[in-house]
Write a protein that holds these residues in place. Structure first.
Motif: not given
Length: 210
Positions: A97-101, A125-131
């Motif tokens: 998640f950190s990398a995606a964020l 932010l929740a969508k990024i977590a879903a990714g």
């Protein structure tokens, strides 16, 4: 705070069971800091250095991501709250998640959040977590702020990770970290380390210090 291996005798332990002391490298990073993302990308997104850390130094070095909220970036708190929600739900996905964020860091800079509500930012932010494989609804459920008073009439109700934010902030204040990124090695700030270091510079430093 970490204990340097040379001071391992300070640990209270059985004579028969004396745990091996290892070095600790702590990275104090902020998700909306442009210098933090440079260091993170070198450490984590560079597969060769990450492999070296996870193999060559696996038994002698513990690497810790310390979340450092920078309050002059208002969205900093929100991004770190999202990471704490991921930690609660799927701790094994935290680094992913950190990398995606970090990859979408600029989407949470001031100009890109100023005209949306707090809960709308949480939804992004929740969508990024879903990714990265974390349940989007559960992440948002931990982040959402109610617009209704609590049963006792209080209005500063926080969300599902407010208590974790307080713990992180208290811990970081004890260390006295201010700028990001800050690297702490065995409990002492390693001021020589720069966010601009190359993989080679990191490898040289690791060889000399670990």
């Amino acid at each position: 705070m970490a204990l340097a291996p040379k001071f391992a005798g300070q640990k209270l332990a059985s004579d028969k069971i004396h745990p091996k002391a290892v070095h600790t490298l702590e990275l104090y990073l902020d998700y909306v800091c442009p210098f933090s993302v440079k260091l993170f990308n070198t450490i984590y997104n560079n597969s060769s250095l990450r492999t070296t850390l996870l193999t060559t130094y696996a038994s002698s070095l513990v690497l810790i991501f310390r979340q450092q909220i920078q309050p002059w970036h208002p969205s900093s708190t929100l991004t770190h709250e999202a990471a704490l929600a991921v930690l609660k739900l799927s701790p094994e996905r935290f680094w992913h998640f950190s990398a995606a964020l970090f990859a979408q860091q600029q989407e949470f800079f001031d100009a890109n959040v100023v005209n949306e509500t707090r809960n709308d930012t949480y939804k992004r932010l929740a969508k990024i977590a879903a990714g990265v494989g974390v349940d989007e609804k559960e992440v948002y459920g931990l982040l959402e702020i109610s617009d209704k008073p609590a049963e006792d009439g209080s209005l500063n109700t926080g969300n599902g990770v407010t208590a974790d934010v307080k713990v992180q902030v208290k811990a970081n204040r004890l260390v006295g970290v201010h700028v990001t990124p800050t690297v702490v090695f065995d409990g002492v700030v390693a001021a020589e380390i720069s966010s601009s270091w190359s993989v080679g510079q990191w490898e040289d430093w690791l060889e000399k210090n670990v």
